[in-house]
Design a protein around this motif. Structure first.
Motif, PDB file in Angstrom:
ATOM      1  N   ARG A  29       5.458   1.725 -14.182  1.00  0.00           N
ATOM      2  CA  ARG A  29       4.670   2.936 -14.444  1.00  0.00           C
ATOM      3  C   ARG A  29       3.535   3.072 -13.437  1.00  0.00           C
ATOM      4  NH1 ARG A  29       3.358   7.189 -17.081  1.00  0.00           N
ATOM      5  NH2 ARG A  29       1.190   7.519 -17.689  1.00  0.00           N
ATOM      6  N   SER A  30       2.816   1.977 -13.172  1.00  0.00           N
ATOM      7  CA  SER A  30       1.670   2.082 -12.261  1.00  0.00           C
ATOM      8  C   SER A  30       2.078   1.822 -10.817  1.00  0.00           C
ATOM      9  CB  SER A  30       0.591   1.079 -12.653  1.00  0.00           C
ATOM     10  OG  SER A  30       0.319   1.206 -14.017  1.00  0.00           O
ATOM     11  N   GLY A  31       3.301   1.406 -10.627  1.00  0.00           N
ATOM     12  CA  GLY A  31       3.731   1.099  -9.273  1.00  0.00           C
ATOM     13  C   GLY A  31       3.237  -0.260  -8.835  1.00  0.00           C
ATOM     14  N   ILE A  32       3.994  -0.910  -7.945  1.00  0.00           N
ATOM     15  CA  ILE A  32       3.542  -2.191  -7.408  1.00  0.00           C
ATOM     16  C   ILE A  32       2.338  -1.929  -6.514  1.00  0.00           C
ATOM     17  CG2 ILE A  32       4.170  -4.054  -5.833  1.00  0.00           C
ATOM     18  CD1 ILE A  32       6.990  -3.888  -6.903  1.00  0.00           C
ATOM     19  N   SER A  33       1.321  -2.758  -6.653  1.00  0.00           N
ATOM     20  CA  SER A  33       0.093  -2.504  -5.889  1.00  0.00           C
ATOM     21  C   SER A  33       0.387  -2.680  -4.399  1.00  0.00           C
ATOM     22  CB  SER A  33      -0.995  -3.486  -6.327  1.00  0.00           C
ATOM     23  OG  SER A  33      -0.671  -4.775  -5.893  1.00  0.00           O
ATOM     24  N   GLU A  34      -0.282  -1.829  -3.613  1.00  0.00           N
ATOM     25  CA  GLU A  34      -0.102  -1.941  -2.164  1.00  0.00           C
ATOM     26  C   GLU A  34      -0.894  -3.137  -1.646  1.00  0.00           C
ATOM     27  OE1 GLU A  34      -1.931   0.108  -3.735  1.00  0.00           O
ATOM     28  OE2 GLU A  34      -3.801   0.579  -2.687  1.00  0.00           O
ATOM     29  N   TYR A  35      -0.500  -3.633  -0.459  1.00  0.00           N
ATOM     30  CA  TYR A  35      -1.241  -4.748   0.138  1.00  0.00           C
ATOM     31  C   TYR A  35      -2.688  -4.321   0.320  1.00  0.00           C
ATOM     32  CZ  TYR A  35      -1.615  -9.007   2.877  1.00  0.00           C
ATOM     33  OH  TYR A  35      -1.935 -10.254   3.311  1.00  0.00           O
ATOM     34  N   PRO A  36      -3.650  -5.122  -0.153  1.00  0.00           N
ATOM     35  CA  PRO A  36      -5.038  -4.617  -0.173  1.00  0.00           C
ATOM     36  C   PRO A  36      -5.599  -4.357   1.229  1.00  0.00           C
ATOM     37  CG  PRO A  36      -4.959  -6.934  -0.805  1.00  0.00           C
ATOM     38  CD  PRO A  36      -3.543  -6.474  -0.712  1.00  0.00           C
ATOM     39  N   ASP A  37      -6.078  -3.150   1.407  1.00  0.00           N
ATOM     40  CA  ASP A  37      -6.676  -2.763   2.682  1.00  0.00           C
ATOM     41  C   ASP A  37      -8.197  -2.794   2.505  1.00  0.00           C
ATOM     42  OD1 ASP A  37      -7.709  -1.564   4.873  1.00  0.00           O
ATOM     43  OD2 ASP A  37      -6.273   0.121   4.893  1.00  0.00           O
ATOM     44  N   PRO A  38      -8.907  -3.641   3.264  1.00  0.00           N
ATOM     45  CA  PRO A  38     -10.355  -3.785   3.033  1.00  0.00           C
ATOM     46  C   PRO A  38     -11.108  -2.462   3.203  1.00  0.00           C
ATOM     47  CG  PRO A  38      -9.661  -4.896   5.057  1.00  0.00           C
ATOM     48  CD  PRO A  38      -8.421  -4.516   4.331  1.00  0.00           C
ATOM     49  N   ASP A  39     -10.557  -1.549   3.978  1.00  0.00           N
ATOM     50  CA  ASP A  39     -11.288  -0.313   4.223  1.00  0.00           C
ATOM     51  C   ASP A  39     -10.966   0.782   3.215  1.00  0.00           C
ATOM     52  OD1 ASP A  39     -12.500  -1.458   6.415  1.00  0.00           O
ATOM     53  OD2 ASP A  39     -10.736  -1.036   7.665  1.00  0.00           O
ATOM     54  N   GLN A  40     -10.038   0.497   2.291  1.00  0.00           N
ATOM     55  CA  GLN A  40      -9.688   1.529   1.308  1.00  0.00           C
ATOM     56  C   GLN A  40      -9.826   0.990  -0.109  1.00  0.00           C
ATOM     57  OE1 GLN A  40      -5.813   3.089   2.578  1.00  0.00           O
ATOM     58  NE2 GLN A  40      -6.971   4.885   3.208  1.00  0.00           N
ATOM     59  N   PRO A  41     -11.065   0.784  -0.574  1.00  0.00           N
ATOM     60  CA  PRO A  41     -11.243   0.293  -1.938  1.00  0.00           C
ATOM     61  C   PRO A  41     -10.730   1.299  -2.960  1.00  0.00           C
ATOM     62  CG  PRO A  41     -13.354   0.935  -0.973  1.00  0.00           C
ATOM     63  CD  PRO A  41     -12.345   1.064   0.097  1.00  0.00           C
ATOM     64  N   VAL A  42     -10.454   0.782  -4.167  1.00  0.00           N
ATOM     65  CA  VAL A  42      -9.916   1.639  -5.219  1.00  0.00           C
ATOM     66  C   VAL A  42     -11.001   2.598  -5.696  1.00  0.00           C
ATOM     67  CG1 VAL A  42      -8.955   1.677  -7.541  1.00  0.00           C
ATOM     68  CG2 VAL A  42      -8.320  -0.152  -5.953  1.00  0.00           C
ATOM     69  N   ASP A  43     -10.664   3.884  -5.679  1.00  0.00           N
ATOM     70  CA  ASP A  43     -11.568   4.881  -6.226  1.00  0.00           C
ATOM     71  C   ASP A  43     -10.785   5.638  -7.296  1.00  0.00           C
ATOM     72  OD1 ASP A  43     -13.174   6.943  -6.875  1.00  0.00           O
ATOM     73  OD2 ASP A  43     -13.476   7.690  -4.824  1.00  0.00           O
ATOM     74  N   ARG A  44     -11.313   5.606  -8.533  1.00  0.00           N
ATOM     75  CA  ARG A  44     -10.548   6.167  -9.633  1.00  0.00           C
ATOM     76  C   ARG A  44     -10.148   7.613  -9.390  1.00  0.00           C
ATOM     77  NH1 ARG A  44     -11.676   3.109 -14.801  1.00  0.00           N
ATOM     78  NH2 ARG A  44     -12.256   1.119 -13.906  1.00  0.00           N
ATOM     79  N   ALA A  45     -11.011   8.356  -8.742  1.00  0.00           N
ATOM     80  CA  ALA A  45     -10.763   9.784  -8.573  1.00  0.00           C
ATOM     81  C   ALA A  45      -9.600  10.040  -7.614  1.00  0.00           C
ATOM     82  CB  ALA A  45     -12.023  10.469  -8.057  1.00  0.00           C
TER      83      ALA A  45
END
Lengths: 484, 248
Positions: free
Chosen positions: A212-228
């Protein structure tokens, strides 16, 4: 071929096999998630499948009755062709399952994959972790030997300390106030039906949440999670770099899974099954029961806790620990997922593994336990006997006979509960030795009532000879000071 | 060679290999209840060698691998000593009847294994062995041990190493200490006089250089003399007598 196709079409129409496959195995995942770091979850699931398969085979022979379980394990080990191997694969499968699950958790934690929108995936994963430990504990008890017997005893003593609920809880689990005929049946039911059913249910939920949420992408330090913006960005990522889970992303899982299977089969072939370690008879006091490796840290903690903290720490500590684990997604609300930008998370993982590793080592060596066979099973090093007088030699015999060796090592062998005595004469004078032996002190019991005066005299005469070649005994040192 | 053949042969190879895989539990690893262990060698390792050591190695007490001692004591007496221990000395009771850890069958297996491995009965076929105990000596016609005659034997045979009255040469070998005597039974002293302690350099009754073997009577006498050195309150330097003697 034509007929097969028709048959498939018939079923597909009714079951929706094609669309089910497309929605699950065929769904698109970010290309970056096809990483070697993402293989541990599927490997844990693979271990679970192996455990179920080998478990079913074991249950064909295993007799879940207190009187016959031990015999049926020995029957598997020595009579059934490859029965020992089946036990070994089940045992090593469980070890690998706990180990891989821990690595999977650490990876998810380090990669911040528990963050929005995957909090529930983390929580269901924590549930699976607890259920797996439950399987490990109950499984260890089905290996109905001395480790199992004392394991239940200790587990239930802890549970019994719970205020109000303790006694009914212990009665429910043991099937009575003490370990009896019903106990093993209850653990069998838990291990084979209840916990397995729960695990399958929660795995289903876990996988459903992953889909449902999809497999998380490899974490990119410049693209933090933003709920919006997260959902839009993730969908964009899938559109740009999405690859079907099968066969693209699953390739590495399959390779790693094959390695895990080989490792389990190999470990089972080389190291064999665990036990059964002696019949579960409480009259056999000559035993040093030990839990399997996953509970060694707990075993060590329980042994090392100061008595007055026991009840509180044993009952409240785990609750706080588990609550913290479940609360991780809510405690850490920052958007950064890359481990290199999250030093506290990295340090926390290192700290947890170091603490667990050190405690497991302590649990395995258990230096707080006397080595009960040392006094009659370990010969004294010749250097502690050579050149001694008849009185000193008989003192050495008193030393062995009074079981001093069980706590005090000599020449590197013996117990580690008390200090090693290789240099005791350089530390204590004869009078101090007599005092220490008679009155004890510093964690040592007083032996005044266990020793006759000649025994003390002989023992101390011998101990006064125990000093390294480079350091004279204390009485010579003081003598020198008096007469320079 | 069909694929079925390949599969069958692979399965067979694995099955055969599985018989000798290192992880396969062996009967030797099978846990036995401690009171059912009947392997004498294993029992020796777990119950005797802490004090008696491995044969031929230095240890606090007698080397049980000494064939002279084994010939003198005999298997029956050895079993009795293991069963009952020696009161007052560090030799504990081992029989379960007396509160020890070993059953009668285990003690028999242990004694059997000690004799099977280390006794050399053939070497003593032509040797007249001194009687093991004082009682045996009496039955063989010897008079009770006499300490005065014993002192003479001592001076002749023992004083060279142990000093004219047991006070030792340089202190290392003194035997007159009350605590040593308190922790050694008369029979223990007698066994040492007869069989010696070869690993410590103490000769047996027939190995005193340049002297004839000790006679049955001499052995009883010298043991009686050693026993006469026992003190009423050994190990208490505070009792005035011992303090004066300077030998607790």
């Amino acid at each position: 071929m034509q007929r097969l196709r028709a048959l498939y079409a018939w079923f597909d129409q009714r079951l929706g096999l094609g669309s089910f496959f497309a929605e699950t195995a065929g769904h698109l995942v970010p290309e970056s998630s096809g990483s070697w770091f993402y293989v541990f979850g599927s490997a844990t699931l693979l271990c679970f499948v192996i455990q179920v398969l080998t478990g079913i085979c074991l249950s064909l022979v295993y007799v879940p009755s207190a009187a016959e379980a031990y015999t049926s394990l020995e029957y598997l080990n020595y009579e059934v062709p490859l029965g020992w191997y089946l036990r070994a694969v089940h045992y090593w499968g469980s070890n690998f399952m706990v180990a891989l699950l821990s690595v999977h958790m650490a990876q998810v934690f380090l990669f911040g994959a528990y963050k929005y929108p995957r909090e529930l995936t983390w929580i269901s994963g924590c549930l699976l972790f607890l259920l797996t430990l439950g399987m490990a504990f109950t499984g260890q008890i089905l290996r109905w030997d001395q480790d199992a017997y004392w394991g239940v005893g200790i587990g239930m003593s802890i549970a019994g300390r719970t205020p109000f609920l303790g006694e009914p809880l212990v009665h429910a689990v043991l099937g009575g106030p003490i370990i009896g005929a019903a106990t093993l049946s209850r653990f069998f039911a838990l291990h084979v039906f209840v916990l397995v059913g729960l695990i399958i249910a929660v795995i289903t939920l876990h996988l459903r949440l992953v889909l449902r949420s999809g497999i998380s992408e490899y974490p990119d330090p410049d693209q933090p999670v933003d709920r919006a913006t997260y959902h839009a960005r993730y969908e964009d990522l899938i559109r740009r770099t999405g690859v079907p889970f099968f066969p693209n992303a699953i390739a590495k899982d399959l390779v790693f899974g094959a390695l895990v299977i080989l490792a389990i089969l190999g470990a089972a072939a080389v190291f064999g099954p665990n036990g059964p370690n002696g019949p579960p008879d409480p009259t056999l006091i000559h035993t040093s029961p030990r839990p399997d490796f996953y509970f060694l840290p707990l075993f060590a903690v329980f042994a090392l806790l100061p008595p007055y903290t026991e009840t509180v720490l044993m009952l409240v500590g785990p609750v706080i620990g588990i609550a913290l684990l479940f609360a991780v997604p809510f405690l850490d609300r920052s958007g950064q997922r890359n481990p290199l930008r999250r030093p506290v998370a990295c340090l926390a993982v290192i700290l947890v593994f170091l603490v667990l590793g050190s405690l497991a080592y302590l649990g395995e060596t258990s230096p707080w336990s006397p080595e009960m066979d040392a006094w009659n099973g370990l010969p004294l090093p010749e250097s502690a006997v050579a050149g001694r007088s008849p009185l000193q030699l008989v003192g050495a015999a008193v030393f062995q006979n009074k079981q001093c060796r069980n706590c005090h090592a000599l020449g590197g062998t013996g117990g580690a509960r008390g200090p090693s005595l290789d240099d005791v004469a350089a530390r204590l004078s004869g009078d101090q030795l007599i005092r220490q032996v008679l009155r004890g002190g510093g964690n040592m019991p007083a032996y005044a009532k266990q020793l006759t005066p000649p025994e003390v005299t002989a023992l101390v005469a011998w101990m006064e000879t125990l000093h390294p070649a480079y350091e004279p005994p204390t009485h010579e040192k003081t003598w020198r000071r008096k007469k320079p | 060679m069909t694929s079925l053949h390949v599969i069958v042969s692979i399965v067979l190879v694995i099955a055969v290999a599985a018989c000798d895989l290192p992880g396969r539990p062996t009967q030797a690893e099978r846990r036995v209840r401690p009171d059912r262990v009947l392997d004498g060698a294993a029992l020796f390792e777990s119950h005797c060698r802490g004090c008696h050591g491995e044969p031929g190695r230095l240890a606090p007490v007698r080397d049980l691998g000494d064939p002279v001692f084994l010939a003198v004591i005999g298997e029956g007496e050895l079993r009795r000593v293991v069963s009952d221990g020696v009161a007052g000395t560090p030799m504990p009771v081992f029989s379960s009847a007396g509160g020890g850890p070993l059953t009668e069958a285990q003690i028999a297996a242990l004694a059997d294994s000690i004799f099977a491995r280390w006794a050399t009965p053939k070497a003593f076929e032509s040797v007249t062995l001194p009687p093991y105990s004082e009682a045996d000596a009496r039955r063989a016609g010897a008079q009770p041990g006499d300490s005065e005659r014993g002192l003479a034997v001592w001076k002749d045979y023992c004083a060279e190493c142990h000093g004219p009255t047991g006070e030792g040469g340089g202190g290392a070998l003194r035997l007159d200490q009350g605590s040593f005597l308190a922790l050694t039974s008369d029979q223990g002293l007698r066994s040492i006089v007869i069989a010696g302690r070869p690993e410590l350099g103490m000769p047996s009754w027939r190995e005193h250089e340049g002297k004839p073997p000790l006679t049955v009577q001499q052995i009883s006498d010298v043991v009686a003399w050693l026993a006469s050195l026992r003190r009423p309150f050994p190990g208490r330097p505070h009792s005035s007598g011992d303090l004066a003697a300077g030998a607790p």
